[in-house]
Design an enzyme around this catalytic site. Structure first.
Site, PDB file in Angstrom:
ATOM      1  N   ASP A  45       0.860  -1.182   0.000  1.00 40.34           N
ATOM      2  CA  ASP A  45       0.000   0.000   0.000  1.00 40.34           C
ATOM      3  C   ASP A  45       0.898   1.233   0.000  1.00 40.34           C
ATOM      4  O   ASP A  45       1.623   1.490   0.959  1.00 40.34           O
ATOM      5  CB  ASP A  45      -0.877  -0.003   1.257  1.00 40.34           C
ATOM      6  CG  ASP A  45      -1.914   1.101   1.224  1.00 40.34           C
ATOM      7  OD1 ASP A  45      -1.606   2.204   0.731  1.00 40.34           O
ATOM      8  OD2 ASP A  45      -3.035   0.871   1.706  1.00 40.34           O
ATOM      9  N   GLU A  83      -0.791  -0.787  -4.534  1.00 44.54           N
ATOM     10  CA  GLU A  83      -1.991  -0.008  -4.206  1.00 44.54           C
ATOM     11  C   GLU A  83      -1.717   1.477  -4.078  1.00 44.54           C
ATOM     12  O   GLU A  83      -0.723   1.889  -3.494  1.00 44.54           O
ATOM     13  CB  GLU A  83      -2.554  -0.542  -2.882  1.00 44.54           C
ATOM     14  CG  GLU A  83      -3.741   0.253  -2.354  1.00 44.54           C
ATOM     15  CD  GLU A  83      -4.468  -0.469  -1.235  1.00 44.54           C
ATOM     16  OE1 GLU A  83      -4.565  -1.711  -1.264  1.00 44.54           O
ATOM     17  OE2 GLU A  83      -4.938   0.215  -0.309  1.00 44.54           O
ATOM     18  N   GLU A 110      -9.363   4.449  -2.669  1.00 42.06           N
ATOM     19  CA  GLU A 110      -9.882   4.726  -1.318  1.00 42.06           C
ATOM     20  C   GLU A 110     -10.079   6.216  -1.086  1.00 42.06           C
ATOM     21  O   GLU A 110     -10.878   6.599  -0.240  1.00 42.06           O
ATOM     22  CB  GLU A 110      -9.009   4.088  -0.232  1.00 42.06           C
ATOM     23  CG  GLU A 110      -7.675   4.740  -0.015  1.00 42.06           C
ATOM     24  CD  GLU A 110      -6.802   3.967   0.963  1.00 42.06           C
ATOM     25  OE1 GLU A 110      -6.402   2.835   0.636  1.00 42.06           O
ATOM     26  OE2 GLU A 110      -6.516   4.499   2.043  1.00 42.06           O
ATOM     27  N   ASP A 139     -14.063   3.578  -0.142  1.00 40.03           N
ATOM     28  CA  ASP A 139     -14.348   3.473   1.294  1.00 40.03           C
ATOM     29  C   ASP A 139     -15.805   3.906   1.456  1.00 40.03           C
ATOM     30  O   ASP A 139     -16.159   5.036   1.095  1.00 40.03           O
ATOM     31  CB  ASP A 139     -13.418   4.385   2.092  1.00 40.03           C
ATOM     32  CG  ASP A 139     -13.607   4.209   3.597  1.00 40.03           C
ATOM     33  OD1 ASP A 139     -12.624   3.882   4.280  1.00 40.03           O
ATOM     34  OD2 ASP A 139     -14.749   4.407   4.090  1.00 40.03           O
ATOM     35  N   HIS A 176     -12.215  -0.254   0.848  1.00 36.48           N
ATOM     36  CA  HIS A 176     -11.186   0.067   1.830  1.00 36.48           C
ATOM     37  C   HIS A 176     -11.784  -0.046   3.238  1.00 36.48           C
ATOM     38  O   HIS A 176     -12.850   0.526   3.517  1.00 36.48           O
ATOM     39  CB  HIS A 176     -10.714   1.506   1.578  1.00 36.48           C
ATOM     40  CG  HIS A 176      -9.843   2.052   2.667  1.00 36.48           C
ATOM     41  ND1 HIS A 176     -10.273   3.025   3.530  1.00 36.48           N
ATOM     42  CD2 HIS A 176      -8.575   1.753   3.033  1.00 36.48           C
ATOM     43  CE1 HIS A 176      -9.306   3.317   4.379  1.00 36.48           C
ATOM     44  NE2 HIS A 176      -8.259   2.557   4.100  1.00 36.48           N
ATOM     45  N   GLU A 227     -11.226  -6.342   3.049  1.00 39.43           N
ATOM     46  CA  GLU A 227     -10.020  -5.927   3.778  1.00 39.43           C
ATOM     47  C   GLU A 227     -10.294  -5.933   5.282  1.00 39.43           C
ATOM     48  O   GLU A 227     -11.387  -5.568   5.722  1.00 39.43           O
ATOM     49  CB  GLU A 227      -9.615  -4.501   3.368  1.00 39.43           C
ATOM     50  CG  GLU A 227      -8.448  -3.979   4.224  1.00 39.43           C
ATOM     51  CD  GLU A 227      -7.972  -2.565   3.868  1.00 39.43           C
ATOM     52  OE1 GLU A 227      -8.684  -1.818   3.177  1.00 39.43           O
ATOM     53  OE2 GLU A 227      -6.856  -2.230   4.325  1.00 39.43           O
TER      54      GLU A 227
HETATM   55  C1  LIG Z   1      -1.606   1.329   5.631  1.00 35.21           C
HETATM   56  C2  LIG Z   1      -2.000   2.522   4.833  1.00 35.21           C
HETATM   57  O1  LIG Z   1      -0.952   3.441   4.817  1.00 35.21           O
HETATM   58  C3  LIG Z   1      -3.255   3.210   5.363  1.00 35.21           C
HETATM   59  O2  LIG Z   1      -3.053   3.606   6.692  1.00 35.21           O
HETATM   60  C4  LIG Z   1      -4.473   2.324   5.294  1.00 35.21           C
HETATM   61  C5  LIG Z   1      -4.850   2.025   3.888  1.00 35.21           C
HETATM   62  O3  LIG Z   1      -4.575   2.764   2.969  1.00 35.21           O
HETATM   63  C6  LIG Z   1      -5.552   0.772   3.588  1.00 35.21           C
HETATM   64  O4  LIG Z   1      -5.973   0.081   4.506  1.00 35.21           O
HETATM   65  O5  LIG Z   1      -5.706   0.484   2.411  1.00 35.21           O
HETATM   66 MG   LIG Z   2      -4.820   1.730   1.001  1.00 38.59          MG
END
Ligand SMILES: C[C@H](O)[C@H](O)CC(=O)C(=O)O
Ligand SMILES: [Mg+2]
Length: 398
Positions: free
Chosen positions: A218, A244, A272, A295, A322, A342
Protein backbone atom coordinates in the site's frame (compact mmCIF):
# COMPACT_ATOMS: atom_id res chain seq x y z
CA UNK A 1 -46.09 4.08 3.54
CA UNK A 2 -46.51 3.01 7.13
CA UNK A 3 -43.06 4.13 8.31
CA UNK A 4 -42.40 6.96 10.74
CA UNK A 5 -40.89 10.12 9.30
CA UNK A 6 -37.48 11.51 10.15
CA UNK A 7 -37.73 13.76 13.19
CA UNK A 8 -34.18 14.96 13.72
CA UNK A 9 -30.64 14.69 12.36
CA UNK A 10 -27.76 15.25 14.80
CA UNK A 11 -24.01 15.34 14.22
CA UNK A 12 -21.34 14.83 16.86
CA UNK A 13 -17.61 14.65 17.31
CA UNK A 14 -15.99 12.46 19.89
CA UNK A 15 -14.20 14.05 22.79
CA UNK A 16 -11.17 12.24 24.04
CA UNK A 17 -8.13 13.77 22.39
CA UNK A 18 -5.06 12.11 21.01
CA UNK A 19 -5.05 8.42 20.19
CA UNK A 20 -8.85 8.14 20.09
CA UNK A 21 -8.90 5.61 17.24
CA UNK A 22 -12.26 4.40 15.95
CA UNK A 23 -13.47 5.77 12.62
CA UNK A 24 -10.46 8.10 12.52
CA UNK A 25 -8.29 4.99 12.60
CA UNK A 26 -5.05 6.86 11.99
CA UNK A 27 -5.51 8.57 15.35
CA UNK A 28 -3.54 6.01 17.35
CA UNK A 29 -1.12 6.31 20.26
CA UNK A 30 2.69 6.33 20.17
CA UNK A 31 4.44 3.31 18.69
CA UNK A 32 1.50 2.07 16.60
CA UNK A 33 2.61 0.45 13.32
CA UNK A 34 0.21 2.73 11.37
CA UNK A 35 2.30 5.80 12.18
CA UNK A 36 5.80 4.41 11.90
CA UNK A 37 7.72 6.00 9.02
CA UNK A 38 5.15 5.25 6.33
CA UNK A 39 5.88 6.76 2.91
CA UNK A 40 3.65 9.71 1.97
CA UNK A 41 3.90 12.62 -0.43
CA UNK A 42 4.73 14.78 2.63
CA UNK A 43 7.90 12.70 3.05
CA UNK A 44 9.73 15.25 0.89
CA UNK A 45 9.76 17.41 4.03
CA UNK A 46 12.10 15.70 6.52
CA UNK A 47 10.13 17.00 9.50
CA UNK A 48 7.02 15.13 8.32
CA UNK A 49 8.68 11.86 7.27
CA UNK A 50 8.57 9.82 10.47
CA UNK A 51 4.95 10.35 11.47
CA UNK A 52 1.74 10.99 9.53
CA UNK A 53 0.24 12.53 12.65
CA UNK A 54 2.98 15.17 12.46
CA UNK A 55 1.36 16.63 9.31
CA UNK A 56 -2.16 16.24 10.67
CA UNK A 57 -3.50 12.92 9.38
CA UNK A 58 -5.71 12.78 12.50
CA UNK A 59 -6.75 16.41 12.49
CA UNK A 60 -10.39 15.87 11.53
CA UNK A 61 -11.44 13.18 13.97
CA UNK A 62 -14.60 11.11 13.94
CA UNK A 63 -18.03 12.22 12.77
CA UNK A 64 -21.04 10.53 14.39
CA UNK A 65 -24.40 11.01 12.68
CA UNK A 66 -27.66 10.10 14.38
CA UNK A 67 -31.02 10.12 12.60
CA UNK A 68 -34.06 9.83 14.81
CA UNK A 69 -37.48 8.84 13.50
CA UNK A 70 -40.83 9.98 14.91
CA UNK A 71 -41.25 6.69 16.81
CA UNK A 72 -37.91 7.18 18.62
CA UNK A 73 -35.91 4.69 16.50
CA UNK A 74 -32.36 5.99 15.97
CA UNK A 75 -30.04 5.04 13.11
CA UNK A 76 -26.41 6.05 13.44
CA UNK A 77 -23.05 5.82 11.70
CA UNK A 78 -19.44 6.80 12.28
CA UNK A 79 -16.92 8.02 9.71
CA UNK A 80 -14.19 10.65 9.54
CA UNK A 81 -14.92 14.36 9.11
CA UNK A 82 -15.11 15.73 12.64
CA UNK A 83 -16.32 19.24 13.35
CA UNK A 84 -16.32 20.61 9.76
CA UNK A 85 -18.51 17.68 8.69
CA UNK A 86 -20.81 18.30 11.70
CA UNK A 87 -21.38 21.81 10.39
CA UNK A 88 -22.39 20.52 6.95
CA UNK A 89 -24.70 17.86 8.35
CA UNK A 90 -26.46 20.17 10.81
CA UNK A 91 -26.53 23.44 8.88
CA UNK A 92 -26.97 22.13 5.36
CA UNK A 93 -27.97 18.46 4.91
CA UNK A 94 -30.48 18.03 7.78
CA UNK A 95 -33.07 20.04 5.80
CA UNK A 96 -33.14 17.30 3.13
CA UNK A 97 -34.09 14.63 5.69
CA UNK A 98 -36.26 16.03 8.45
CA UNK A 99 -39.96 15.44 7.86
CA UNK A 100 -39.20 12.92 5.11
CA UNK A 101 -39.85 9.20 4.78
CA UNK A 102 -36.43 7.58 5.52
CA UNK A 103 -36.89 5.16 2.61
CA UNK A 104 -36.58 8.03 0.13
CA UNK A 105 -32.81 7.55 0.27
CA UNK A 106 -32.30 8.21 -3.45
CA UNK A 107 -33.92 11.63 -3.32
CA UNK A 108 -32.14 12.47 -0.06
CA UNK A 109 -28.74 11.52 -1.50
CA UNK A 110 -29.41 13.45 -4.69
CA UNK A 111 -30.39 16.58 -2.79
CA UNK A 112 -27.36 16.40 -0.46
CA UNK A 113 -24.99 15.97 -3.41
CA UNK A 114 -26.49 18.51 -5.81
CA UNK A 115 -27.35 20.93 -3.00
CA UNK A 116 -23.62 21.06 -2.10
CA UNK A 117 -22.27 20.69 -5.65
CA UNK A 118 -21.01 24.27 -5.74
CA UNK A 119 -18.57 23.62 -2.86
CA UNK A 120 -18.47 19.84 -2.55
CA UNK A 121 -18.27 16.82 -4.91
CA UNK A 122 -15.29 15.22 -3.13
CA UNK A 123 -13.36 15.04 0.14
CA UNK A 124 -14.87 16.05 3.42
CA UNK A 125 -18.26 17.04 1.97
CA UNK A 126 -18.70 13.53 0.57
CA UNK A 127 -17.52 12.09 3.92
CA UNK A 128 -20.36 14.02 5.54
CA UNK A 129 -22.86 12.81 2.90
CA UNK A 130 -21.57 9.25 3.45
CA UNK A 131 -22.06 9.50 7.22
CA UNK A 132 -25.67 10.64 6.75
CA UNK A 133 -26.33 7.95 4.15
CA UNK A 134 -24.94 5.17 6.38
CA UNK A 135 -26.99 6.39 9.35
CA UNK A 136 -30.04 6.37 7.08
CA UNK A 137 -29.44 2.74 6.03
CA UNK A 138 -28.97 1.83 9.70
CA UNK A 139 -32.30 3.51 10.49
CA UNK A 140 -34.07 1.76 7.58
CA UNK A 141 -32.76 -1.61 8.80
CA UNK A 142 -33.88 -0.92 12.34
CA UNK A 143 -37.35 0.17 11.17
CA UNK A 144 -37.70 -3.00 9.07
CA UNK A 145 -35.90 -5.16 11.66
CA UNK A 146 -33.60 -6.36 8.87
CA UNK A 147 -29.84 -6.32 8.39
CA UNK A 148 -28.61 -3.89 5.75
CA UNK A 149 -27.28 -6.74 3.61
CA UNK A 150 -30.83 -8.10 3.22
CA UNK A 151 -31.98 -4.74 1.93
CA UNK A 152 -29.08 -4.78 -0.58
CA UNK A 153 -30.32 -7.99 -2.15
CA UNK A 154 -29.12 -10.65 0.29
CA UNK A 155 -25.89 -12.62 0.62
CA UNK A 156 -24.33 -14.27 -2.43
CA UNK A 157 -22.08 -16.47 -0.22
CA UNK A 158 -22.11 -17.81 3.32
CA UNK A 159 -19.06 -16.04 4.64
CA UNK A 160 -16.61 -13.24 4.05
CA UNK A 161 -12.91 -13.92 3.48
CA UNK A 162 -10.35 -11.31 4.49
CA UNK A 163 -6.86 -10.15 3.77
CA UNK A 164 -5.13 -8.17 6.50
CA UNK A 165 -3.48 -4.77 6.24
CA UNK A 166 -0.67 -4.24 8.71
CA UNK A 167 3.00 -4.48 9.51
CA UNK A 168 3.03 -8.28 9.98
CA UNK A 169 1.71 -10.33 7.06
CA UNK A 170 3.63 -13.30 8.53
CA UNK A 171 1.44 -13.16 11.66
CA UNK A 172 -1.66 -12.48 9.54
CA UNK A 173 -1.00 -15.77 7.77
CA UNK A 174 -0.91 -17.61 11.10
CA UNK A 175 -4.21 -15.92 12.00
CA UNK A 176 -5.87 -17.40 8.88
CA UNK A 177 -6.01 -14.40 6.55
CA UNK A 178 -5.69 -15.00 2.80
CA UNK A 179 -3.10 -12.27 2.33
CA UNK A 180 -1.20 -9.43 3.92
CA UNK A 181 -0.85 -5.85 2.71
CA UNK A 182 2.14 -3.98 4.00
CA UNK A 183 2.48 -0.23 4.22
CA UNK A 184 5.33 1.06 2.04
CA UNK A 185 7.94 2.57 4.34
CA UNK A 186 10.26 4.46 1.99
CA UNK A 187 9.28 6.98 -0.67
CA UNK A 188 11.16 8.36 -3.70
CA UNK A 189 12.92 11.00 -1.58
CA UNK A 190 14.84 8.18 0.14
CA UNK A 191 16.38 7.24 -3.22
CA UNK A 192 17.90 3.91 -4.23
CA UNK A 193 18.68 3.06 -0.63
CA UNK A 194 14.98 3.35 0.30
CA UNK A 195 13.91 1.41 -2.79
CA UNK A 196 16.29 -1.39 -1.83
CA UNK A 197 14.80 -1.53 1.67
CA UNK A 198 11.26 -1.69 0.24
CA UNK A 199 12.25 -4.64 -1.95
CA UNK A 200 14.15 -6.36 0.86
CA UNK A 201 11.08 -6.21 3.10
CA UNK A 202 8.91 -7.96 0.52
CA UNK A 203 11.66 -10.53 -0.06
CA UNK A 204 11.90 -11.16 3.68
CA UNK A 205 8.12 -11.46 4.07
CA UNK A 206 7.94 -13.84 1.13
CA UNK A 207 10.53 -16.06 2.78
CA UNK A 208 8.39 -16.10 5.96
CA UNK A 209 4.96 -16.69 4.40
CA UNK A 210 5.81 -19.16 1.63
CA UNK A 211 4.75 -19.12 -2.00
CA UNK A 212 0.97 -18.93 -2.06
CA UNK A 213 0.11 -16.29 0.50
CA UNK A 214 -0.81 -12.94 -1.08
CA UNK A 215 1.53 -10.03 -0.43
CA UNK A 216 0.65 -6.48 -1.43
CA UNK A 217 2.13 -3.00 -1.01
CA UNK A 218 0.00 0.00 0.00
CA UNK A 219 1.83 3.11 -1.23
CA UNK A 220 -0.65 5.67 0.19
CA UNK A 221 -0.27 8.13 -2.75
CA UNK A 222 3.47 8.57 -2.09
CA UNK A 223 5.07 7.71 -5.45
CA UNK A 224 5.44 8.89 -9.02
CA UNK A 225 4.88 6.65 -12.03
CA UNK A 226 8.57 6.04 -12.57
CA UNK A 227 9.27 4.95 -8.98
CA UNK A 228 6.09 2.86 -8.83
CA UNK A 229 7.08 1.08 -12.05
CA UNK A 230 10.55 0.29 -10.70
CA UNK A 231 9.10 -0.93 -7.40
CA UNK A 232 6.58 -3.14 -9.19
CA UNK A 233 9.24 -4.76 -11.37
CA UNK A 234 11.68 -5.32 -8.51
CA UNK A 235 8.99 -6.85 -6.28
CA UNK A 236 7.62 -9.05 -9.06
CA UNK A 237 10.10 -11.83 -8.43
CA UNK A 238 8.79 -12.00 -4.83
CA UNK A 239 5.23 -12.41 -6.05
CA UNK A 240 3.80 -8.99 -5.16
CA UNK A 241 0.09 -9.44 -5.93
CA UNK A 242 -0.84 -5.79 -6.21
CA UNK A 243 0.53 -2.28 -5.92
CA UNK A 244 -1.99 -0.01 -4.21
CA UNK A 245 -2.67 3.70 -4.44
CA UNK A 246 0.79 4.30 -5.84
CA UNK A 247 0.34 7.90 -6.98
CA UNK A 248 -1.77 11.03 -6.48
CA UNK A 249 -5.49 10.08 -6.79
CA UNK A 250 -6.06 13.05 -9.16
CA UNK A 251 -3.51 11.69 -11.64
CA UNK A 252 -5.79 9.36 -13.66
CA UNK A 253 -3.34 9.60 -16.56
CA UNK A 254 -0.51 8.41 -14.31
CA UNK A 255 -2.56 5.38 -13.20
CA UNK A 256 -3.39 4.62 -16.82
CA UNK A 257 0.33 4.60 -17.58
CA UNK A 258 1.24 2.59 -14.48
CA UNK A 259 -1.32 -0.07 -15.35
CA UNK A 260 0.48 -0.48 -18.72
CA UNK A 261 3.92 -0.50 -17.06
CA UNK A 262 3.53 -3.13 -14.32
CA UNK A 263 4.63 -6.71 -14.99
CA UNK A 264 1.97 -8.98 -16.51
CA UNK A 265 -0.18 -10.47 -13.78
CA UNK A 266 0.48 -7.80 -11.17
CA UNK A 267 -2.66 -5.88 -10.23
CA UNK A 268 -3.00 -2.13 -9.86
CA UNK A 269 -5.49 -1.04 -7.20
CA UNK A 270 -6.71 2.34 -6.06
CA UNK A 271 -9.75 4.41 -5.10
CA UNK A 272 -9.88 4.73 -1.32
CA UNK A 273 -9.58 8.51 -1.71
CA UNK A 274 -11.92 8.65 -4.71
CA UNK A 275 -15.59 9.46 -4.47
CA UNK A 276 -18.90 9.13 -6.28
CA UNK A 277 -19.81 7.37 -9.52
CA UNK A 278 -18.20 10.20 -11.48
CA UNK A 279 -14.77 9.81 -9.85
CA UNK A 280 -14.82 6.04 -10.32
CA UNK A 281 -16.01 6.46 -13.89
CA UNK A 282 -12.66 8.16 -14.62
CA UNK A 283 -10.69 5.29 -13.09
CA UNK A 284 -12.73 2.64 -14.89
CA UNK A 285 -13.10 4.20 -18.33
CA UNK A 286 -9.44 5.18 -18.45
CA UNK A 287 -8.36 1.63 -17.56
CA UNK A 288 -6.47 2.85 -14.49
CA UNK A 289 -6.71 -0.23 -12.30
CA UNK A 290 -7.91 -3.80 -11.80
CA UNK A 291 -9.53 -3.40 -8.39
CA UNK A 292 -11.29 -0.31 -7.11
CA UNK A 293 -11.26 0.28 -3.36
CA UNK A 294 -13.99 2.76 -2.40
CA UNK A 295 -14.35 3.47 1.29
CA UNK A 296 -18.07 3.32 2.03
CA UNK A 297 -17.68 6.05 4.66
CA UNK A 298 -15.96 8.38 2.19
CA UNK A 299 -17.20 7.59 -1.33
CA UNK A 300 -20.84 8.62 -0.81
CA UNK A 301 -22.18 5.84 1.43
CA UNK A 302 -24.02 2.65 0.49
CA UNK A 303 -26.40 4.44 -1.89
CA UNK A 304 -23.48 5.61 -4.02
CA UNK A 305 -21.43 2.43 -3.61
CA UNK A 306 -24.25 0.48 -5.31
CA UNK A 307 -23.84 2.65 -8.40
CA UNK A 308 -20.04 2.55 -8.29
CA UNK A 309 -20.15 -1.23 -7.99
CA UNK A 310 -22.49 -1.67 -10.97
CA UNK A 311 -20.20 0.53 -13.05
CA UNK A 312 -17.16 -1.53 -11.99
CA UNK A 313 -18.94 -4.79 -12.80
CA UNK A 314 -19.70 -3.57 -16.32
CA UNK A 315 -15.99 -2.75 -16.73
CA UNK A 316 -14.87 -6.16 -15.42
CA UNK A 317 -13.26 -4.64 -12.34
CA UNK A 318 -13.49 -5.94 -8.79
CA UNK A 319 -14.69 -3.80 -5.88
CA UNK A 320 -12.83 -4.46 -2.64
CA UNK A 321 -13.78 -1.62 -0.31
CA UNK A 322 -11.19 0.07 1.83
CA UNK A 323 -11.44 -0.83 5.56
CA UNK A 324 -14.67 0.51 7.09
CA UNK A 325 -15.61 -2.64 9.00
CA UNK A 326 -19.36 -3.45 9.13
CA UNK A 327 -20.19 -0.70 6.68
CA UNK A 328 -18.35 -2.60 3.97
CA UNK A 329 -19.10 -6.15 5.20
CA UNK A 330 -22.85 -5.67 4.64
CA UNK A 331 -22.07 -4.66 1.07
CA UNK A 332 -19.31 -7.14 0.15
CA UNK A 333 -21.42 -10.17 1.12
CA UNK A 334 -24.05 -9.14 -1.47
CA UNK A 335 -21.83 -8.81 -4.55
CA UNK A 336 -20.08 -11.34 -6.76
CA UNK A 337 -17.60 -8.73 -7.95
CA UNK A 338 -16.51 -8.18 -4.31
CA UNK A 339 -15.05 -11.63 -3.62
CA UNK A 340 -13.09 -10.75 -0.46
CA UNK A 341 -12.73 -7.92 2.05
CA UNK A 342 -10.02 -5.93 3.78
CA UNK A 343 -9.38 -6.11 7.50
CA UNK A 344 -7.25 -3.30 8.91
CA UNK A 345 -5.16 -4.55 11.82
CA UNK A 346 -5.67 -2.05 14.59
CA UNK A 347 -3.56 -3.84 17.20
CA UNK A 348 -0.49 -1.60 17.67
CA UNK A 349 1.91 -4.38 16.68
CA UNK A 350 -0.50 -6.03 14.21
CA UNK A 351 -0.17 -9.20 16.22
CA UNK A 352 -3.81 -9.93 16.96
CA UNK A 353 -7.27 -9.17 15.59
CA UNK A 354 -8.85 -6.12 17.25
CA UNK A 355 -12.15 -4.46 16.26
CA UNK A 356 -11.40 -1.73 13.77
CA UNK A 357 -13.71 0.94 15.20
CA UNK A 358 -12.88 0.26 18.85
CA UNK A 359 -13.69 1.99 21.20
CA UNK A 360 -16.55 3.74 19.42
CA UNK A 361 -18.63 0.72 18.38
CA UNK A 362 -19.90 -2.16 20.46
CA UNK A 363 -20.74 -5.59 19.02
CA UNK A 364 -18.48 -5.06 16.00
CA UNK A 365 -17.97 -8.47 14.33
CA UNK A 366 -14.36 -9.44 13.64
CA UNK A 367 -12.89 -12.19 11.48
CA UNK A 368 -12.08 -15.54 13.01
CA UNK A 369 -9.37 -17.45 11.12
CA UNK A 370 -9.67 -14.79 8.41
CA UNK A 371 -13.39 -15.42 7.89
CA UNK A 372 -16.74 -14.14 9.07
CA UNK A 373 -20.03 -16.03 8.74
CA UNK A 374 -22.90 -14.05 7.27
CA UNK A 375 -24.94 -14.94 10.36
CA UNK A 376 -22.67 -12.56 12.33
CA UNK A 377 -24.38 -9.76 10.37
CA UNK A 378 -27.92 -10.91 11.20
CA UNK A 379 -29.04 -7.96 13.29
CA UNK A 380 -31.18 -4.94 12.36
CA UNK A 381 -29.35 -2.19 10.46
CA UNK A 382 -25.57 -2.50 10.56
CA UNK A 383 -25.92 -4.45 13.82
CA UNK A 384 -23.56 -2.32 15.91
CA UNK A 385 -24.14 0.04 18.83
CA UNK A 386 -22.50 3.29 19.80
CA UNK A 387 -20.45 2.77 22.94
CA UNK A 388 -22.20 4.84 25.65
CA UNK A 389 -18.85 5.37 27.39
CA UNK A 390 -17.53 7.39 24.47
CA UNK A 391 -18.20 11.10 25.08
CA UNK A 392 -20.13 12.82 22.28
CA UNK A 393 -20.06 16.56 21.68
CA UNK A 394 -22.52 18.34 19.35
CA UNK A 395 -20.75 21.51 18.14
CA UNK A 396 -23.63 22.85 16.01
CA UNK A 397 -27.40 22.66 16.14
CA UNK A 398 -30.05 23.74 13.69
C1 LIG B 1 -1.61 1.33 5.63
C2 LIG B 1 -2.00 2.52 4.83
O1 LIG B 1 -0.95 3.44 4.82
C3 LIG B 1 -3.26 3.21 5.36
O2 LIG B 1 -3.05 3.61 6.69
C4 LIG B 1 -4.47 2.32 5.29
C5 LIG B 1 -4.85 2.02 3.89
O3 LIG B 1 -4.57 2.76 2.97
C6 LIG B 1 -5.55 0.77 3.59
O4 LIG B 1 -5.97 0.08 4.51
O5 LIG B 1 -5.71 0.48 2.41
MG1 LIG C 1 -4.82 1.73 1.00
Amino acid sequence: MGYPKIKQVRAYVIKGGEGGGGADYHDQGEGHWIDNHIATSMGRYPEYRQSRKSFGINVLGTLVVEIEADDGTVGFAVTTGGEPACYMVEKHFARFLEGRNPFEYERIWDQMYFGSQYYGRKGIVVNAISGVDLALWDLMGKLRQEPVYHMLGGAVRDELQFYATGARPDLAKEMGFIGGKLPLYHGPIEGDEGLKKNVELIADMRSRVGEDFWLMYDCWMALDVNYATKLAHKCHEYGLKWIEEAINPDDYWGYQQLKKNVPAGMLVTTGEHESTRWGFKMLLEMGCCDIIQPDVGWCGGVTELLKISALADAHGALVVPHGSSVYSYHFVITRHNSPFAEFLMMAPKADHVAPMFHPQLLNEPIPDKGRLKVTALDKPGFGVDLNPEVKLYRPYEH
